[in-house]
Design a protein around this motif. Structure first.
Motif, PDB file in Angstrom:
ATOM      1  N   GLY A  65     -12.439   4.009  -2.401  1.00 55.82           N
ATOM      2  CA  GLY A  65     -11.630   3.137  -1.560  1.00 55.82           C
ATOM      3  C   GLY A  65     -10.406   2.658  -2.312  1.00 55.82           C
ATOM      4  O   GLY A  65     -10.069   3.172  -3.386  1.00 55.82           O
ATOM      5  N   TRP A  66      -9.718   1.682  -1.735  1.00 59.02           N
ATOM      6  CA  TRP A  66      -8.510   1.120  -2.345  1.00 59.02           C
ATOM      7  C   TRP A  66      -8.911   0.039  -3.350  1.00 59.02           C
ATOM      8  O   TRP A  66      -9.620  -0.906  -3.008  1.00 59.02           O
ATOM      9  CB  TRP A  66      -7.600   0.528  -1.281  1.00 59.02           C
ATOM     10  CG  TRP A  66      -7.000   1.555  -0.375  1.00 59.02           C
ATOM     11  CD1 TRP A  66      -7.514   1.998   0.816  1.00 59.02           C
ATOM     12  CD2 TRP A  66      -5.791   2.292  -0.597  1.00 59.02           C
ATOM     13  NE1 TRP A  66      -6.697   2.954   1.359  1.00 59.02           N
ATOM     14  CE2 TRP A  66      -5.624   3.167   0.516  1.00 59.02           C
ATOM     15  CE3 TRP A  66      -4.836   2.307  -1.599  1.00 59.02           C
ATOM     16  CZ2 TRP A  66      -4.541   4.030   0.633  1.00 59.02           C
ATOM     17  CZ3 TRP A  66      -3.749   3.152  -1.492  1.00 59.02           C
ATOM     18  CH2 TRP A  66      -3.614   4.006  -0.382  1.00 59.02           C
ATOM     19  N   PHE A  86       0.849  -1.187   0.000  1.00 55.23           N
ATOM     20  CA  PHE A  86       0.000   0.000   0.000  1.00 55.23           C
ATOM     21  C   PHE A  86       0.886   1.239   0.000  1.00 55.23           C
ATOM     22  O   PHE A  86       1.974   1.240   0.586  1.00 55.23           O
ATOM     23  CB  PHE A  86      -0.904   0.006   1.227  1.00 55.23           C
ATOM     24  CG  PHE A  86      -2.132  -0.853   1.104  1.00 55.23           C
ATOM     25  CD1 PHE A  86      -3.365  -0.291   0.825  1.00 55.23           C
ATOM     26  CD2 PHE A  86      -2.051  -2.235   1.267  1.00 55.23           C
ATOM     27  CE1 PHE A  86      -4.498  -1.076   0.724  1.00 55.23           C
ATOM     28  CE2 PHE A  86      -3.181  -3.029   1.160  1.00 55.23           C
ATOM     29  CZ  PHE A  86      -4.406  -2.452   0.887  1.00 55.23           C
ATOM     30  N   GLU A 136       0.216   4.030   1.476  1.00 54.29           N
ATOM     31  CA  GLU A 136       0.037   4.788   2.718  1.00 54.29           C
ATOM     32  C   GLU A 136       0.115   3.857   3.913  1.00 54.29           C
ATOM     33  O   GLU A 136      -0.159   2.652   3.801  1.00 54.29           O
ATOM     34  CB  GLU A 136      -1.312   5.514   2.721  1.00 54.29           C
ATOM     35  CG  GLU A 136      -1.447   6.596   1.663  1.00 54.29           C
ATOM     36  CD  GLU A 136      -2.797   7.301   1.737  1.00 54.29           C
ATOM     37  OE1 GLU A 136      -3.556   7.060   2.700  1.00 54.29           O
ATOM     38  OE2 GLU A 136      -3.100   8.088   0.817  1.00 54.29           O
ATOM     39  N   LYS A 150      -5.487   4.144  -4.665  1.00 53.18           N
ATOM     40  CA  LYS A 150      -6.485   4.860  -3.879  1.00 53.18           C
ATOM     41  C   LYS A 150      -7.426   5.617  -4.802  1.00 53.18           C
ATOM     42  O   LYS A 150      -6.991   6.392  -5.664  1.00 53.18           O
ATOM     43  CB  LYS A 150      -5.816   5.819  -2.902  1.00 53.18           C
ATOM     44  CG  LYS A 150      -6.769   6.381  -1.849  1.00 53.18           C
ATOM     45  CD  LYS A 150      -6.016   7.210  -0.819  1.00 53.18           C
ATOM     46  CE  LYS A 150      -6.942   7.656   0.310  1.00 53.18           C
ATOM     47  NZ  LYS A 150      -6.216   8.465   1.333  1.00 53.18           N
ATOM     48  N   THR A 151      -8.716   5.395  -4.647  1.00 52.93           N
ATOM     49  CA  THR A 151      -9.740   6.070  -5.430  1.00 52.93           C
ATOM     50  C   THR A 151     -10.732   6.738  -4.491  1.00 52.93           C
ATOM     51  O   THR A 151     -10.657   6.584  -3.257  1.00 52.93           O
ATOM     52  CB  THR A 151     -10.497   5.076  -6.330  1.00 52.93           C
ATOM     53  OG1 THR A 151     -11.357   4.254  -5.510  1.00 52.93           O
ATOM     54  CG2 THR A 151      -9.533   4.179  -7.099  1.00 52.93           C
ATOM     55  N   LYS A 195     -11.221   2.845   2.709  1.00 54.85           N
ATOM     56  CA  LYS A 195     -10.113   3.802   2.720  1.00 54.85           C
ATOM     57  C   LYS A 195      -9.310   3.747   4.016  1.00 54.85           C
ATOM     58  O   LYS A 195      -8.084   3.894   4.003  1.00 54.85           O
ATOM     59  CB  LYS A 195     -10.653   5.228   2.538  1.00 54.85           C
ATOM     60  CG  LYS A 195     -11.108   5.558   1.133  1.00 54.85           C
ATOM     61  CD  LYS A 195     -11.531   7.026   1.066  1.00 54.85           C
ATOM     62  CE  LYS A 195     -12.031   7.398  -0.320  1.00 54.85           C
ATOM     63  NZ  LYS A 195     -12.439   8.821  -0.379  1.00 54.85           N
TER      64      LYS A 195
END
Length: 359
Positions: free
Chosen positions: A259-260, A192, A194, A255-256, A285
């Motif tokens: 959500g992911w 990920f 983040e 990331k949108t 998220k």
């Protein structure tokens, strides 16, 4: 639904063998990231065969230098081979496995839209080394975290087997190896971009010879990207589905607004033949363990429906390994290997993916 654009980007004939006598058998499974100026860099897995099957001996390449791209050869007697695998791997009488080919990464530059090849660097950009990928490296995935680029990749060696390693770069050109992060046999590792509650997060796909369960996607956490724990199984194959045999991570999560989003692969076996398709997974998220939606069991997001995915080194394979948002943020560019032979790109409108997903 809006139209999905697709293109065959790279094939073996566009690449030159690394050494005289070697033959390129596949270009596949790239890692991808945007350069600061907007263009896209791919690290493409290039598989080269060096086996000599003319006589009784077969030559297997082994990386022999940590400073430069050099290989030596291990000779194997044909009489020592018990059987051959789907990827050409050789299972020997002593219980070990060897490869007649070796993989490394070459760098390719694409236009900002991801559909035009602007430059192919013929010199290997990242290779296996003794003790880390003696028999080659495979399937890079690239994620930008806190201003740096991290690449996970699989190393194949006699000592560490099939394990996942990590490298870091400031510019997507020069890489520093950080070592092994998931020991054998664990691959399809994606990071990920983040942290969650101060921890880095990775999806991975551990396997065991003692299979009480089918290979599936796990989630793990780390304070430093090197030591991982708090492991938990996230999603498993569904019986009777396009992913009933096994599944694994594909692209690093993007990331949108919803959500992911991750594109993953699944395998179905019928009459001795396997089909690799791809599905989508949407995660909350603020919680990477919370699955909001997933491709339906009866319909993958991407099927191997192109000729270059249906026929090649390994037939009926679409294998996504990285994805980026389009410049306008409305579509997902999915980069994948096809039939373990070529590299393709699909531009899929996010609107199509949202309509495809099911809770």
């Amino acid at each position: 639904m809006k139209e999905v654009e697709d293109k065959l980007l790279l094939k073996p004939s566009q690449f030159k063998p690394s050494f005289k006598g070697w033959k390129i058998v596949g270009v596949l499974n790239p890692g991808a990231e945007r350069l600061p100026e907007g263009k896209i860099v791919l690290y493409v897995r290039v598989a080269e065969s060096v086996g000599d099957f003319a006589g009784g001996e077969i030559k297997c390449p082994v990386m022999s230098s940590k400073k430069e791209f050099k290989a030596q050869y291990q000779k194997i007697e044909r009489s020592d081979i018990i059987k051959r695998g789907r990827w050409g791997e050789m299972y020997l009488k002593d219980g070990t496995c060897r490869l007649p080919h070796i993989s490394h990464f070459k760098r390719v530059i694409l236009s900002a839209d991801g559909f035009e090849v602007e430059k192919i660097e013929q010199k290997p950009a990242f290779t296996g080394i003794p003790g880390e990928g003696d028999y080659g490296i495979e399937d890079p995935r690239i994620t930008k975290i806190e201003g740096k680029y991290y690449m996970t990749y699989v190393g194949v060696s006699a000592r560490e087997g099939v394990s996942t390693y990590l490298a870091v770069s400031n510019d997507l050109m020069k890489w520093k190896r950080l070592g092994l992060i998931f020991r054998e046999q664990n691959k399809d590792v994606v990071l990920f971009s983040e942290k969650f509650r101060g921890l880095y997060v990775a999806f991975n796909r551990p396997e065991s010879l003692f299979e009480f369960s089918k290979p599936s996607i796990w989630i793990s956490y780390s304070k430093d990207l090197i030591f991982w724990g708090r492991d938990k199984n996230l999603i498993r194959p569904r019986e009777g589905s396009w992913e009933e045999e096994r599944l694994g991570g594909g692209t690093p999560p993007v990331k949108t607004g919803k959500g992911w989003l991750m594109i993953y692969h699944g395998v179905r076996g019928r009459d001795g033949e396997k089909t690799y398709s791809a599905g989508a997974l949407l995660l909350a998220k603020n919680n990477p363990e919370k699955v909001l939606a997933r491709s339906p069991a009866n319909e993958p997001l991407i099927k191997p429906d192109k000729r270059y995915e249906q026929t090649g080194y390994l037939n009926n394979v679409v294998f996504p390994t990285d994805a980026l948002l389009s410049k306008d943020g409305r579509s997902l560019l999915v980069f994948a290997g096809g039939a373990d032979s070529v590299v393709s790109v699909r531009k899929i409108p996010l609107e199509n993916i949202w309509r495809h997903l099911r809770i």
